[in-house]
Design a protein around this motif. Structure first.
Motif, PDB file in Angstrom:
ATOM      1  N   TYR A 288       2.539  -1.352  -8.882  1.00 58.21           N
ATOM      2  CA  TYR A 288       3.517  -1.215  -9.965  1.00 58.21           C
ATOM      3  C   TYR A 288       3.682  -2.513 -10.751  1.00 58.21           C
ATOM      4  CZ  TYR A 288       6.983  -2.804  -6.410  1.00 58.21           C
ATOM      5  OH  TYR A 288       7.663  -3.472  -5.432  1.00 58.21           O
ATOM      6  N   ILE A 289       3.368  -3.643 -10.101  1.00 54.76           N
ATOM      7  CA  ILE A 289       3.379  -4.915 -10.831  1.00 54.76           C
ATOM      8  C   ILE A 289       2.160  -4.963 -11.754  1.00 54.76           C
ATOM      9  CG2 ILE A 289       3.319  -7.417 -10.619  1.00 54.76           C
ATOM     10  CD1 ILE A 289       5.877  -6.243  -9.627  1.00 54.76           C
ATOM     11  N   GLU A 290       1.021  -4.487 -11.230  1.00 59.20           N
ATOM     12  CA  GLU A 290      -0.182  -4.443 -12.061  1.00 59.20           C
ATOM     13  C   GLU A 290       0.066  -3.545 -13.273  1.00 59.20           C
ATOM     14  OE1 GLU A 290      -4.023  -3.870 -10.007  1.00 59.20           O
ATOM     15  OE2 GLU A 290      -4.488  -2.467 -11.614  1.00 59.20           O
ATOM     16  N   ALA A 291       0.705  -2.413 -13.019  1.00 58.76           N
ATOM     17  CA  ALA A 291       0.998  -1.487 -14.123  1.00 58.76           C
ATOM     18  C   ALA A 291       1.872  -2.170 -15.170  1.00 58.76           C
ATOM     19  CB  ALA A 291       1.687  -0.236 -13.580  1.00 58.76           C
ATOM     20  N   ALA A 292       2.879  -2.928 -14.707  1.00 59.40           N
ATOM     21  CA  ALA A 292       3.772  -3.614 -15.650  1.00 59.40           C
ATOM     22  C   ALA A 292       3.023  -4.695 -16.422  1.00 59.40           C
ATOM     23  CB  ALA A 292       4.953  -4.220 -14.902  1.00 59.40           C
TER      24      ALA A 292
ATOM     25  N   ILE B 357      -3.772   5.575 -13.629  1.00 57.25           N
ATOM     26  CA  ILE B 357      -3.039   6.252 -12.553  1.00 57.25           C
ATOM     27  C   ILE B 357      -3.666   5.783 -11.246  1.00 57.25           C
ATOM     28  CG2 ILE B 357      -2.265   8.466 -11.628  1.00 57.25           C
ATOM     29  CD1 ILE B 357      -3.011   9.698 -14.339  1.00 57.25           C
ATOM     30  N   TYR B 358      -2.807   5.451 -10.281  1.00 59.97           N
ATOM     31  CA  TYR B 358      -3.300   4.770  -9.088  1.00 59.97           C
ATOM     32  C   TYR B 358      -3.483   5.712  -7.907  1.00 59.97           C
ATOM     33  CZ  TYR B 358      -2.194   0.528 -11.620  1.00 59.97           C
ATOM     34  OH  TYR B 358      -2.158  -0.470 -12.546  1.00 59.97           O
ATOM     35  N   GLN B 359      -4.251   5.233  -6.926  1.00 63.24           N
ATOM     36  CA  GLN B 359      -4.508   6.019  -5.718  1.00 63.24           C
ATOM     37  C   GLN B 359      -3.238   6.200  -4.891  1.00 63.24           C
ATOM     38  OE1 GLN B 359      -7.334   4.226  -3.046  1.00 63.24           O
ATOM     39  NE2 GLN B 359      -7.225   5.915  -1.616  1.00 63.24           N
ATOM     40  N   MET B 360      -2.573   5.068  -4.580  1.00 71.28           N
ATOM     41  CA  MET B 360      -1.412   5.127  -3.718  1.00 71.28           C
ATOM     42  C   MET B 360      -0.153   5.181  -4.580  1.00 71.28           C
ATOM     43  SD  MET B 360      -3.026   4.954  -0.933  1.00 71.28           S
ATOM     44  CE  MET B 360      -1.842   4.680   0.364  1.00 71.28           C
ATOM     45  N   ALA B 361       0.405   6.382  -4.723  1.00 70.31           N
ATOM     46  CA  ALA B 361       1.601   6.510  -5.547  1.00 70.31           C
ATOM     47  C   ALA B 361       2.742   5.693  -4.957  1.00 70.31           C
ATOM     48  CB  ALA B 361       1.991   7.975  -5.651  1.00 70.31           C
ATOM     49  N   ASP B 362       2.694   5.434  -3.643  1.00 72.65           N
ATOM     50  CA  ASP B 362       3.744   4.659  -2.977  1.00 72.65           C
ATOM     51  C   ASP B 362       3.847   3.256  -3.540  1.00 72.65           C
ATOM     52  OD1 ASP B 362       4.929   6.320  -1.097  1.00 72.65           O
ATOM     53  OD2 ASP B 362       3.122   6.212   0.146  1.00 72.65           O
ATOM     54  N   THR B 363       2.689   2.621  -3.768  1.00 71.68           N
ATOM     55  CA  THR B 363       2.724   1.254  -4.250  1.00 71.68           C
ATOM     56  C   THR B 363       2.679   1.198  -5.769  1.00 71.68           C
ATOM     57  OG1 THR B 363       0.337   1.033  -4.185  1.00 71.68           O
ATOM     58  CG2 THR B 363       1.535   0.449  -2.196  1.00 71.68           C
ATOM     59  N   ALA B 364       2.467   2.337  -6.406  1.00 72.65           N
ATOM     60  CA  ALA B 364       2.353   2.335  -7.858  1.00 72.65           C
ATOM     61  C   ALA B 364       3.701   2.510  -8.539  1.00 72.65           C
ATOM     62  CB  ALA B 364       1.396   3.426  -8.316  1.00 72.65           C
ATOM     63  N   LEU B 365       4.718   2.954  -7.778  1.00 77.68           N
ATOM     64  CA  LEU B 365       6.047   3.134  -8.355  1.00 77.68           C
ATOM     65  C   LEU B 365       7.000   2.137  -7.704  1.00 77.68           C
ATOM     66  CD1 LEU B 365       6.289   7.029  -8.183  1.00 77.68           C
ATOM     67  CD2 LEU B 365       5.367   5.629 -10.021  1.00 77.68           C
ATOM     68  N   ASN B 366       7.753   1.423  -8.518  1.00 80.47           N
ATOM     69  CA  ASN B 366       8.725   0.471  -7.978  1.00 80.47           C
ATOM     70  C   ASN B 366       9.790   1.228  -7.182  1.00 80.47           C
ATOM     71  OD1 ASN B 366      10.692  -1.447  -7.524  1.00 80.47           O
ATOM     72  ND2 ASN B 366      10.338  -2.476  -9.474  1.00 80.47           N
TER      73      ASN B 366
END
Lengths: 401, 547, 332
Positions: A288-292, B357-366
């Motif tokens: 999520y930091i990479e996304a930001a 869009i990422y593989q691990m939704a857990d780490t992709a969302l704050n």
């Protein structure tokens, strides 16, 4: 040597007894899995626990013995056990209260709380009250030498052995009220430690996060510098710098205590830096930091909106641990005579000044209580904070798995 | 013939937050000598727990609350610890999911192999190590007389998994529990292990419970299949019968996942400008090149699947496109214009057009932000919407990903299921209103049913919004169902590329053939046929080649 | 083995560099003092000429870096300079100074030996006890024993050293006169007498260090027992004892050695307070006395010794865990 033999025989006796206990239990209930699969160590543990409880009861009985010689000898053992029971009951009551009032969230928290943690929270609340309202609670001023009152009044308030009910903890060698000094000690020792910890966190925390986010040369330089500073044992480093500060303080007209706050904060901020950097780094590698970053967000948004909210839990636990460490360092420095300076009342200095009275414990246990009370006041708070932190860490690790 | 193993109405509970909650609810199981039973189900079905319970073993924090496990006349639930210890390793053996973690790093493989036989008094050490070498040979491990004297970390994953199978066989047990033994392996390695397991189980006529989430794998391995869902048994039947004619709705839906395949789109006009074009990109981490001279195009409205095994460089290619990694040579074009190498030099418009869009939704969302905040941020950041306009747009997006806005708006990611989190990840990408989206293994962490839902959603969104997808995956079933074009990568190079229809018709580059043919199919005879086709020696060679 | 020795050499080099930088930090810190040693030795009332003379004598007229190199090269040769407490304030320091000892090295040497003795006795008691109890707590985790041990160790870690010291004095010296409460040690004492007088401070340190060590050992073992290869060993029907000895212990060695080295490093800080309480003539007490007397050369030297020991122990911990890692010992 005979004492050693007695101890060995005692353990052998317990070992035999444990074996016998398990064998008999197995013979009586052969199909009961509890006994069938019981390891020997567990059986020994039961016997050991039983003996320990019986020993404690016996010690307590001795402390109430009619013969003053015996009672005096076991005075502290008795008081320690009374305190233990009292604290346990207080913690239990506190938890019962916590479970029935407050919001749903706080009630749930209290429901899952072990007794040690509720004891810790209760103590932290009590200490905070004592620290904030010291001026209101304390009967006398912290450096007030009370006119017409003898020095070295014995604690306990019993006139027969040199006490005075007006001064339940007695007076010190200058005739100052020890109870008041103990209460003011909360304000000074705890207050200064708290401020120091805050400063250490501000310093170490902000630099640590910055290093985690920026990386590169800033991270390299900061981390190597911290490595070097951490290679010097902190108490030793603090003593070295305090030596220098002691020379500077009078020349600059700045109180030595202020120097101490800054010195300890800087030394301790290295530990905070390490943690903040590690926590920050673990968050920075998240997607999520990479996304930001790929969205094009600025540094401020990254640190304050994305990273910090996720770092509060580990930082809070670390704050507790660091507070204990700072608190103990300050107490040790004061005990060694280079910490908080008179006339401020503080616990470390009190222990040092009153320590000689411990030698009277055999015939006048109340006299020896004063230094132990001050030292105990330090120990009690750090134990309390550590209990709470231990629970917090246990909770967060439990939630992960 | 009486059953070797009978599990009767077993209930297993696990403790979390001081409360016992059920994991297995009254499952029955029976197994004859020499029979292989497949246990399948999605994550949380309780497959492993049930498998371990068949050994009379429960993990810390779990307990068998009622029921019985009868192994050859002995009830393992009420048996004493000593009795159970006498059976484990000797008559019942276990093969774990990760051999790398389940071998003790401090001892040589052969020492761990001989431990059970010597401890149980089945064989003396010399005998057992001689036997180990024969088993290694039988399992076609390279250098069977030497490999046992290595430490676990000196041996590759696929070989270690075979060594662990040999170790389970050391005392010639009556029953072996295989707990997802190939899940952590690449497809080409998986074949070798599957073949090894099947051969040794047949050779020694050992009964086995084979636990997996992969239907195609279970079709190759098991005589009978039992389907579990959240601790309940759904149905049990012979493998062929179950494959041909599943009875229950849940089983049918599991089977149907495999059949999702959307029609291929017409070919692109020659000369059309691709949306994204990777031109001769070479990239390195440190001094090691992980991509060498990679070129491929992605055209508007198409899905390009980039496939390859772990370490093939497919994720690195994505990092070069997003600008997280600046290529050492070559560049990336967007709509015919060259993009700056690093994302830091790209302007807001360029960043907005390509989303991920990422593989691990857990780490992709704050985890500390609500769904509305997560989706709302790009809406505000790129589109400049605030207040009610922003809320309205967020609700629109939530509707688009099939989540009810009023219900999900204020939740935190931890309050969503895996599939829902992945949908939020999609919504965040859509919020930027991009032309191009990189999907990095978006379905590989999800159960098959959920994954299928995500694939369908992505396909629908592509049709309505005209999106271009770069679909990074190692799962060829996903490629089959969604891709228009396929790029095959190996060791940082593009091995082959072309339209899907062509790619799945051999002949091709040998690696493409090997990769595509290694994907297990639902046909129970697939493995047998494949091994015949390749010849058994081939497997040993492939293993040596990997050394 | 090539890669292991390379890594170890790297660590050794890093340790040396750290020590070197630490010496610069210590030297710089001391030089932050206003005025200089000469002024401090002679006091405010000294004449300018006298101060100049001493400045020249001690090399204080040299530039900062030259003085540093001089001090460092001396330190490497074991010459730590002249203690001006020993030279000028002999009445403050006690018996040693009277015998005309002047150099820092001479002041520190016997104290250092005493401290090593104290640390040695502590380690002999604490290490086996802590490892044993730590393993026990890990094996019987979440039982009453484990919880009681947790409360006890947490309390002991949280208490200031002097609190534990005075409680031990109270129980073992005052109420039950088993051990002497003051540890006056001198040359020519018999070993058993010396041991007896060292026992109380050693027990105090043991309480703290054991608690730390036990908790860390417990955590290391629990971490280990959760690994899949331990479950695998259990599922092979191996006896619980053998699982521990054969499967857990070889892998636990690295973390346990690490824990021991780290805690011995912790002892270094502990001795300062404990030696003061028991008036134990070790380097810690010397350090505190020198701090109060502002005996800069001694403070400087003690700091360097403490930091050196600290770095050495951490380095030892590091190297031990590299050596016991099978992945590094048996490279591919």
């Amino acid at each position: 040597m005979s004492g050693f033999v007695t101890v060995v025989l005692f353990f052998v006796g317990m070992a035999v007894f444990a074996w016998a206990f398990r064998s008999v239990a197995r013979a009586l209930k052969p199909d009961e899995p509890v006994f069938r699969d019981m390891p020997y160590a567990t059986a020994f543990g039961y016997i050991f626990g039983l003996v320990a409880i019986m020993g404690a009861i016996w010690l307590y009985a001795l402390s109430r013995d009619a013969d003053p010689l015996v009672a005096n000898k076991y005075f502290f053992a008795g008081k320690a056990m009374e305190a233990f029971v009292l604290f346990t009951i207080a913690a239990w009551l506190f938890r019962v209260v916590g479970r029935s009032i407050g919001t749903n969230g706080s009630r749930k928290l209290f429901r899952q709380m072990p007794l040690t943690a509720s004891f810790g929270i209760l103590m932290i609340i009590l200490y905070s009250i004592a620290a904030i309202f010291a001026g209101v609670i304390a009967p006398y001023g912290q450096d007030e030498i009370i006119q017409g009152v003898a020095a070295n009044i014995v604690p306990g308030g019993n006139p027969a052995i040199g006490g005075n009910p007006e001064f339940p903890l007695g007076t010190d060698q200058l005739g100052r009220d020890l109870l008041s000094r103990l209460i003011y000690g909360a304000q000074n020792t705890v207050g200064i430690a708290f401020v120091t910890t805050l400063l250490a966190f501000f310093l170490g925390g902000s630099l640590g996060f910055l290093a985690a986010v920026l990386g590169g040369w800033f991270d390299q330089i900061m981390s190597r510098a911290v490595d070097v500073l951490m290679a010097i044992p902190s108490l030793i480093f603090a003593l070295l710098l305090m030596t220098i500060a002691a020379v500077w303080a009078p020349r600059l007209g700045i109180p030595l205590t202020l120097f101490m706050v800054v010195i300890i904060a800087v030394i301790d901020s290295t530990r905070v830096y390490r943690l903040a950097r590690a926590v920050g780094y673990n968050i920075v590698v998240m997607d999520y930091i990479e996304a930001a970053k790929l969205r094009g967000e600025g540094m401020g948004y990254l640190i304050f909106k994305e990273i910090l909210p996720n770092a509060t839990a580990p930082l809070l636990a670390e704050f507790g641990l660091r507070f204990c460490f700072v608190f103990l360092t300050i107490a040790s420095l004061s005990f060694l005579g280079v910490g908080i300076q008179p006339p401020l009342a503080d616990w470390g200095t009190m222990v040092r000044d009153l320590a000689q009275f411990i030698n009277f414990a055999a015939f006048a246990p109340q006299v020896a209580a004063a230094p132990l009370l001050a030292a105990g006041a330090i120990a009690l708070l750090t134990v309390a904070v550590n209990f709470v932190v231990d629970w917090m860490l246990h909770r967060s690790s439990g939630l992960k798995s | 013939m009486s059953n070797l193993l009978t599990i009767n109405d077993i209930y297993i509970e696990g403790r979390s937050d001081e409360v016992w909650s059920p994991i297995i609810n009254g499952v029955n199981l029976s197994l004859k000598r020499g029979e292989v039973l497949g246990l399948i189900g999605e994550s949380g079905a309780g497959k492993s727990t049930l498998g371990l319970a068949a050994m009379g073993y429960t993990r810390d924090g779990c307990r068998i609350s009622s029921g019985s496990v009868n192994f050859d006349g002995i009830d393992l639930v009420s048996a004493s610890a000593d009795v159970k210890r006498g059976l484990l390793g000797k008559r019942i053996a276990y093969v774990a999911q990760s051999a790398a973690a389940s071998f003790n790093p401090a001892h040589k493989i052969i020492d761990q192999h001989t431990e059970a036989p010597t401890q149980h008094g089945v064989m003396v050490r010399a005998e057992s190590s001689e036997d180990a070498m024969q088993l290694y040979e039988r399992l076609r491990l390279p250098n069977p007389h030497e490999i046992g004297f290595r430490y676990p970390h000196q041996v590759s994953g696929g070989q270690l998994q075979r060594a662990m199978t040999a170790m389970a066989m050391a005392c010639r047990p009556d029953l072996i529990i295989f707990d997802e033994p190939t899940t952590a392996l690449d497809v080409t390695t998986q074949i070798e292990v599957l073949a090894a397991i099947r051969k040794i189980v047949e050779d020694f006529d050992t009964a086995a419970i084979y636990i997996t989430h992969d239907l195609a794998v279970v079709a190759q391995m098991a005589d009978r299949v039992k389907v579990l869902l959240r601790g309940d048994e759904i149905e049990t039947a012979d493998t062929r019968q179950m494959l041909a004619n599943p009875q229950e709705d849940y089983t049918k839906s599991l089977w149907a996942v495999r059949s999702f395949e959307r029609p291929a789109k017409p070919a692109v006009h020659t000369g059309a400008t691709p949306v994204v074009s990777v031109r001769g990109v070479t990239a390195a981490y440190g001094k090691v090149d992980v991509l060498s001279d990679v070129s491929f195009d992605m055209h508007a409205g198409r899905t390009v699947a980039v496939v390859g095994e772990s370490g093939s460089g497919k994720s690195t290619a994505a990092r070069c496109i997003t600008g997280l990694l600046a290529p050492r040579q070559g560049h990336v074009e967007f709509d015919g214009a060259q993009l700056p190498a690093s994302y830091k030099q790209r302007d807001k418009m360029q960043l907005r057009q390509a989303q991920m869009i990422y593989q691990m939704a857990d780490t992709a969302l704050n985890p500390r932000k609500t769904i509305a905040e997560i989706i709302g941020r790009p809406v505000q950041f790129y589109m400049g919407l605030t207040g009610r306009a922003k809320t309205k747009r967020v609700d629109e997006l939530l509707t688009q990903i099939e989540l009810e806005p009023s219900q999900y708006r204020d939740r935190l990611p931890s309050e969503l299921s895996g599939g829902q989190k992945q949908r939020v990840g999609i919504a965040r990408a859509l919020a930027a209103e991009p032309k191009f989206i990189i999907c990095d293994e978006v379905t590989s962490a999800l159960d098959q049913l959920v994954a299928e839902g995500i694939l369908r959603l992505l396909a629908d969104l592509q049709d309505t919004l005209g999106l271009t997808y770069m679909f990074i995956t190692h799962d060829l079933a996903t490629v089959k169902s969604i891709a228009d074009e396929v790029v095959v990568m190996k060791d940082g190079r593009v091995v082959e590329q072309g339209p899907k229809a062509e790619m799945f018709q051999p002949p091709h580059h040998p690696y493409t053939d090997l990769l595509l043919s290694s994907v297990p199919e639902m046909d129970p005879d697939w493995l047998t046929n494949l091994l015949e086709e390749r010849g058994m020696e081939n497997i040993g060679d492939a293993a040596v080649g990997k050394m | 083995m090539g890669s292991v020795s390379k890594i170890i050499l790297q660590r050794l080099g890093l340790g040396l560099v750290t020590l070197f930088v630490v010496s610069i930090v210590i030297f710089t810190a001391v030089n932050l003092l206003p005025g200089d040693f000469a002024q401090s030795i002679l006091g405010q009332g000294a004449t300018k000429d006298a101060v100049e003379a001493i400045r020249k004598d001690l090399g204080l007229d040299q530039p900062f870096f030259a003085r540093y190199l001089d001090w460092l090269s001396g330190a490497v040769r074991g010459d730590l300079g002249t203690s001006f407490a020993a030279a000028n304030f002999s009445s403050f320091v006690g018996s040693d100074a009277g015998s005309g000892l002047g150099t820092v090295a001479q002041t520190i040497a016997p104290r250092f030996e005493n401290t090593m003795f104290l640390a040695g006795v502590t380690a002999m008691i604490a290490v086996p006890l802590a490892v044993f109890l730590g393993v026990l707590a890990a094996l019987y985790r979440e039982t009453i024993f484990d919880r009681a041990a947790n409360i006890f160790t947490l309390s002991s870690i949280s208490s200031p050293e002097f609190f534990l010291a005075y409680v031990l004095i109270l129980v073992l010296a005052v109420l039950n006169p088993i051990l002497p409460s003051l540890s006056n040690i001198f040359d020519g004492m018999s070993f058993s007498e010396r041991l007896e007088r060292t026992l109380l401070p050693a027990l105090t340190l043991t309480l703290i260090v054991t608690a730390h060590m036990m908790r860390m050992t417990r955590a290391a073992i629990i971490n280990l027992l959760a690994s899949p290869y331990i479950e695998m060993a259990r599922l092979k029907g191996i006896s619980p004892m053998r699982v521990i000895v054969k499967h857990a212990l070889p892998n636990a060695l690295a973390p346990i050695i690490n824990v021991i080295a780290l805690n011995l490093a912790y002892l270094i800080t502990g001795v300062v307070v404990v030696e003061t309480v028991f008036v134990y003539p070790g380097i810690g007490q010397l350090f505190v006395d020198s701090v109060k007397l502002r005996d800069i050369p001694v403070v400087q030297a003690c700091c360097l010794i403490f930091a050196g020991a600290y770095i050495l122990l951490n380095l030892a911990a590091d190297i031990m865990s590299i050596l016991s890692n099978p992945r590094l010992r048996h490279p591919k």
